[in-house]
Scaffold this active site. Sequence first.
Site, PDB file in Angstrom:
ATOM      1  N   LYS A   1       0.907  -1.184   0.091  1.00 32.31           N
ATOM      2  CA  LYS A   1       0.001  -0.056  -0.223  1.00 32.31           C
ATOM      3  C   LYS A   1       0.704   1.275  -0.083  1.00 32.31           C
ATOM      4  O   LYS A   1       0.537   2.187  -0.668  1.00 32.31           O
ATOM      5  CB  LYS A   1      -0.800   0.073   1.276  1.00 32.31           C
ATOM      6  CG  LYS A   1      -1.838  -1.013   1.061  1.00 32.31           C
ATOM      7  CD  LYS A   1      -2.920  -0.981   2.521  1.00 32.31           C
ATOM      8  CE  LYS A   1      -3.800  -2.075   2.360  1.00 32.31           C
ATOM      9  NZ  LYS A   1      -4.843  -2.020   3.782  1.00 32.31           N
ATOM     10  N   GLU A   2       2.083   1.243   0.622  1.00 28.58           N
ATOM     11  CA  GLU A   2       2.814   2.266   0.935  1.00 28.58           C
ATOM     12  C   GLU A   2       4.210   2.099   0.461  1.00 28.58           C
ATOM     13  O   GLU A   2       5.127   2.940   0.932  1.00 28.58           O
ATOM     14  CB  GLU A   2       2.620   2.970   2.219  1.00 28.58           C
ATOM     15  CG  GLU A   2       1.375   3.088   2.883  1.00 28.58           C
ATOM     16  CD  GLU A   2       0.778   4.352   1.963  1.00 28.58           C
ATOM     17  OE1 GLU A   2       1.284   4.919   1.485  1.00 28.58           O
ATOM     18  OE2 GLU A   2      -0.623   4.290   1.998  1.00 28.58           O
TER      19      GLU A   2
ATOM     20  N   LYS B   1      13.767  -1.336  -0.239  1.00 28.62           N
ATOM     21  CA  LYS B   1      12.208  -0.984   0.116  1.00 28.62           C
ATOM     22  C   LYS B   1      12.337   0.499  -0.314  1.00 28.62           C
ATOM     23  O   LYS B   1      13.017   1.576   0.344  1.00 28.62           O
ATOM     24  CB  LYS B   1      11.833  -0.975   1.605  1.00 28.62           C
ATOM     25  CG  LYS B   1      10.533  -0.919   1.912  1.00 28.62           C
ATOM     26  CD  LYS B   1      10.128  -1.056   3.318  1.00 28.62           C
ATOM     27  CE  LYS B   1       8.672  -0.979   3.472  1.00 28.62           C
ATOM     28  NZ  LYS B   1       8.257  -1.474   5.042  1.00 28.62           N
TER      29      LYS B   1
ATOM     30  N   LYS C   1      17.832  -9.813   2.878  1.00 26.24           N
ATOM     31  CA  LYS C   1      16.925 -10.600   2.164  1.00 26.24           C
ATOM     32  C   LYS C   1      17.059 -11.870   3.066  1.00 26.24           C
ATOM     33  O   LYS C   1      17.610 -12.531   3.233  1.00 26.24           O
ATOM     34  CB  LYS C   1      17.385 -10.852   0.698  1.00 26.24           C
ATOM     35  CG  LYS C   1      16.194 -11.498   0.271  1.00 26.24           C
ATOM     36  CD  LYS C   1      16.256 -11.852  -1.529  1.00 26.24           C
ATOM     37  CE  LYS C   1      15.073 -12.540  -2.068  1.00 26.24           C
ATOM     38  NZ  LYS C   1      14.949 -13.975  -1.435  1.00 26.24           N
TER      39      LYS C   1
ATOM     40  N   ASP D   1       1.239  -2.926  13.642  1.00 27.81           N
ATOM     41  CA  ASP D   1       0.338  -3.483  12.399  1.00 27.81           C
ATOM     42  C   ASP D   1       0.779  -4.842  12.216  1.00 27.81           C
ATOM     43  O   ASP D   1       0.804  -5.297  11.090  1.00 27.81           O
ATOM     44  CB  ASP D   1       0.786  -2.716  11.091  1.00 27.81           C
ATOM     45  CG  ASP D   1      -0.082  -2.981  10.037  1.00 27.81           C
ATOM     46  OD1 ASP D   1      -1.289  -3.032  10.210  1.00 27.81           O
ATOM     47  OD2 ASP D   1       0.543  -2.989   8.824  1.00 27.81           O
TER      48      ASP D   1
ATOM     49  N   ASN E   1       3.332  -9.744   7.504  1.00 23.46           N
ATOM     50  CA  ASN E   1       4.389  -9.131   7.917  1.00 23.46           C
ATOM     51  C   ASN E   1       5.427  -9.784   8.838  1.00 23.46           C
ATOM     52  O   ASN E   1       6.071  -9.570   9.437  1.00 23.46           O
ATOM     53  CB  ASN E   1       4.365  -7.432   8.220  1.00 23.46           C
ATOM     54  CG  ASN E   1       3.178  -7.195   9.451  1.00 23.46           C
ATOM     55  OD1 ASN E   1       3.365  -7.987  10.188  1.00 23.46           O
ATOM     56  ND2 ASN E   1       2.746  -6.098   9.064  1.00 23.46           N
TER      57      ASN E   1
ATOM     58  N   ASP F   1       8.415  -4.860   8.334  1.00 27.53           N
ATOM     59  CA  ASP F   1       7.473  -3.758   8.216  1.00 27.53           C
ATOM     60  C   ASP F   1       7.119  -2.991   9.316  1.00 27.53           C
ATOM     61  O   ASP F   1       6.036  -3.387   9.993  1.00 27.53           O
ATOM     62  CB  ASP F   1       6.058  -4.050   7.556  1.00 27.53           C
ATOM     63  CG  ASP F   1       6.213  -4.360   6.123  1.00 27.53           C
ATOM     64  OD1 ASP F   1       7.524  -4.291   5.452  1.00 27.53           O
ATOM     65  OD2 ASP F   1       5.623  -5.338   5.512  1.00 27.53           O
TER      66      ASP F   1
END
Length: 300
Positions: free
Chosen positions: A104-105, A122, A188, A229, A234, A249
């Site tokens: 989304k962001e 990112k 990663k 969140d 995530n 995230d």
Amino acid sequence: MGISLKEKYYNMDTNDFKVLSLIERLMKKYGFVPLELIEKASKLPSSSIKRTIQKLLDFHLIVSETSPFYGYQLTFDGLDMLSVRFYFNKNIISDLGHKINTGKESDIYIAQLVSGKESVIKFHREGRTSFKAIKRKREFDFKKWISWIDLSKKVALREFKILNELWKNGANVPEPIYSNRNSFIMEKIDGIELYKLKYLDKEIAKIILNDIIITLRIAYTKIGIIHGDLSPYNIIVSNDEKPRGFIIDWPQYVRIKNKNSDIVLKKELEYLAFYLHKKSGVEVKVEELINNIKGGIDGR
């Protein structure tokens, strides 16, 4: 399918980057940077400016405004491009791969470090959804920022810094490597998001849950934050012989001094407990998780 970020990068020349950087710098003073100001500051021939501007427009790195004057503004793609150039010029990465996720962001790309190790970049893109959604979810003072680009830069740096604190304190998070503008490079994790697992063994679920609680405890007791969140989207389950759980995230983290932190923490743990029980049958008591995470703080 459009041209990739990597292809755009290798089709850019010195003048293209000079003009793109100029627009970024002058946007601090102008919403849309006047063409005449770009021409004056760049000291490039008018013909070169026109070719460069057209290329930047074709690559969607800038957008134009014709009223009341001809002016140009950086797009998120343009900001991404400047970050990529920084990482190449600083010999941090040797190659840029494909996009592996669009959120989304944010957008996530594969990149190879000069050491040969694979990493991810990112790119934050705050405002992709809406201002109201960002204001509701982010613990910021919005009066300080004048544009979504400025906000994205600050959010990226904010997440990078907190990720660095978490990693240094032993939390199961990707190792942060370098940051620039609206982006940062991190380790990663060779694995898969929890929600993508078709089957989750009960014993493995317990191990993953334990890893998650340890990381949340470090965040709470050593740094004074909660994730804000947390969900199966995530949490990454590693592809090791003995899988481990990593939390990614962190831009929406909330300080525990926030009056709503306990409510948020309980809500995200209830969701996690429900998901793990449904997926693997493991029994999870939320209050016990909360007590474990708080680890004696607040008189517990």
